[in-house]
Enzyme design. Structure first.
Site, PDB file in Angstrom:
ATOM      1  CE  LYS A  64     -13.760   5.814   6.204  1.00 50.14           C
ATOM      2  NZ  LYS A  64     -12.648   6.550   5.159  1.00 50.14           N
ATOM      3  CB  SER A  96      -9.326   6.052   5.632  1.00 49.95           C
ATOM      4  OG  SER A  96     -10.581   6.830   5.073  1.00 49.95           O
ATOM      5  CB  SER A 128     -10.220   6.532   1.607  1.00 47.17           C
ATOM      6  OG  SER A 128      -8.824   7.110   2.456  1.00 47.17           O
TER       7      SER A 128
HETATM    8  N1  GLN Z   1      -4.511   8.593   2.553  1.00 48.77           N
HETATM    9  C1  GLN Z   1      -5.722   9.632   1.510  1.00 48.77           C
HETATM   10  C2  GLN Z   1      -5.343  10.810   3.011  1.00 48.77           C
HETATM   11  O1  GLN Z   1      -4.642  10.283   3.835  1.00 48.77           O
HETATM   12  C3  GLN Z   1      -6.505   9.189   1.530  1.00 48.77           C
HETATM   13  C4  GLN Z   1      -7.456   9.250   2.637  1.00 48.77           C
HETATM   14  C5  GLN Z   1      -9.035   9.616   1.896  1.00 48.77           C
HETATM   15  O2  GLN Z   1      -9.329   8.963   1.506  1.00 48.77           O
HETATM   16  N2  GLN Z   1     -10.023   9.673   3.609  1.00 48.77           N
HETATM   17  O3  GLN Z   1      -5.637  11.273   3.164  1.00 48.77           O
END
Ligand code: GLN
Length: 477
Positions: free
Chosen positions: A76, A151, A175
């Site tokens: 990532k 994400s 995420s």
């Molecule tokens: N979807 C969550 C957010 O928008 C989690 C993001 C993540 O785990 N990096 O914060």
């Protein structure tokens, strides 16, 4: 192309000379090209990957090689790799190159892994659909009109579409687990502090964890075993007993007790997901697992608490991107403060700006007690709920997401609706405990359904043990 189920099988084929590692990497590169429209990768390291494949192949022949020899991994793009771009899928870092390599990535390299490229993600890991990327959205390999989740959407898509063996993602509020559920693969968020964050661009430092995506529990275990451990460069990484997860996964001597938190089966959960999870619970009972209902009474506060605390941390962490120290600098700079303002206004996308503003607000002197301090107190309550639950059971079983993958564009205009896709995942980050997504079924549109297992801190092996049972004994029969 010769196929294999997991890394141990791949390694056996390599040792027997039945699989050429160079050809294997070439195959992945051509698959990446073929599925370019998924937009999973932002950077490819084709030449280096082929060169490393050659080297590793020689090592395998000579008999001295690492645990991950020949495993092809995508990273990532929030993790640093020396001399490679590190953009966090943001315009503000569009031309930034890392000066060093993240500990997690270095550990993979040291064990013979081949890094094939970097994957697309939501900008600074903020999002639940991978639509907040300066490189554009990632498409779900199962249905390209739908999101991958976020994400770490690029990392999930790369593994689901078999563009690499394994990938790394990061999980601040879901995420890894949520995109794994949407794409139908395994994804593990380790205990906070088990894996060093050195070289990870911080989103919310007291929540962020690095973990793997894979097509088998065995590969998750193997990669975790390599990633785990104290690092002197990250003072929040914990010095605990080293565990051989790949040996522990089959250790089912002790029957683990499973808890079903009733708050996770309330309104908003798709009936089809509920039905499939009930089927798994039924099968576990048939196998004589003790399954009991438990309560996590503060669950309803998780999303609000998560968004107060993570935005506060993000507003502070992202202050360093000011046009002077890193990356993008606006040309309209008649004074220093105008340059800061213009660089940040032009460089950040709208979700990141929304979070910086929210975080700055909850930390401001007039509102600190009402929001930030209160949220810290609720965070403690949420953690205590888990401490109580784990005094009764070993593992909690829940849905990973309230719905299966939604359509691209479906939630982009409604941030609150988008935030609710993390309803079952954020609690684990608030409490610092580990969680895994296990793909269990498909819905009527053929979209993957995921189940989440949670365990107490540093008890990843329990997730992997139940995960293996689900993978081997239940889901294939
Ligand atoms: N979807 C969550 C957010 O928008 C989690 C993001 C993540 O785990 N990096 O914060």
């Amino acid at each position: 192309m010769i196929t294999y189920k997991n890394h141990s099988e791949k390694l056996r084929l390599l040792k027997e000379g039945k699989l050429s590692l160079v050809e294997n990497v070439q195959h992945f590169l051509s698959q990446i090209e073929e599925r370019k429209n998924l937009n999973a990768f932002t950077f490819l390291f084709a030449e280096e990957a082929l060169q490393k494949a050659n080297e590793v192949e020689q090592k395998i022949i000579s008999g001295s090689f690492g645990k991950l020899a020949g495993m092809v991994i995508a990273i990532k793009d929030v993790l640093a790799i020396k001399d490679k771009p590190l953009t966090c899928s943001s315009k503000i870092l569009e031309n930034f190159t890392s000066l060093y390599t993240a500990t997690a990535v270095q550990k993979l390299l040291d064990e013979g892994a081949i890094i094939i490229g970097k994957t697309n993600c939501d900008e600074f890991a903020m999002g639940s659909s991978n639509e907040n990327s300066a490189f554009g959205a990632v498409k779900n390999p199962v249905d390209e009109t739908r999101v991958t989740g976020g994400s770490s959407g690029g990392s999930a898509a790369a593994v689901a579409a078999k563009l690499c063996d394994v990938s790394l993602g990061t999980d601040t509020g879901g995420s890894i687990r949520q995109p794994a559920a949407f794409c139908g693969i395994y994804g593990l968020k380790p205990t906070y502090g088990l894996v060093s964050r050195f070289g990870l661009t911080a989103f919310a430092s007291s929540f962020d964890s690095i973990g793997p995506f894979a097509n088998s529990v065995e590969d998750i275990a193997l990669v975790l075993e390599v990633l785990a451990g104290h690092d002197k460069n990250d003072s929040t990484s914990i010095n605990t007993e080293k565990k051989s997860y790949s040996n522990l996964i089959g250790d089912n001597k002790q029957k683990l007790k499973i808890g079903i938190p009733k708050e996770y089966f309330a309104e908003g959960l798709s009936p089809e997901i509920k039905e499939q999870i009930d089927l798994v619970i039924h099968k576990l009972k048939e196998m004589n697992f003790s399954v009991e209902e438990v309560s996590l009474p503060h669950t309803e506060f998780a999303i609000a608490t998560y968004y107060i605390l993570t935005t506060a941390e993000a507003s502070s962490n992202l202050a360093r991107f000011d046009g002077a120290r890193y990356g993008y600098r606006s040309q309209q700079s008649s004074s220093l403060s105008k340059m800061y303002k213009a660089s940040r206004s032009e460089g950040f996308g709208s979700e990141v700006k929304r979070r910086i503003m929210l975080g700055t607000y909850v930390l401001s002197s007039g509102y600190y007690d009402a929001y930030y301090k209160k949220a810290q107190q609720v965070r403690r309550r949420i953690k205590e709920d888990f401490v109580n639950a784990f005094s009764q059971v070993d593992v909690l079983l829940t849905p990973t997401t309230p719905t299966t993958a939604f359509k691209l564009g479906e939630k982009t205009t409604d941030p609150l609706e988008m935030y609710l896709s993390d309803i079952f995942t954020t609690s684990a980050n608030l409490a610092g405990i580990p969680g895994i997504n296990i793909p269990i079924a498909k819905d009527k549109n053929n979209l993957p359904i995921g189940l989440q297992l949670l365990a107490n801190q540093f008890e990843e092996e329990k997730l992997l043990q139940i995960g293996t049972i689900l993978e081997k004994e239940i889901l294939t029969h």
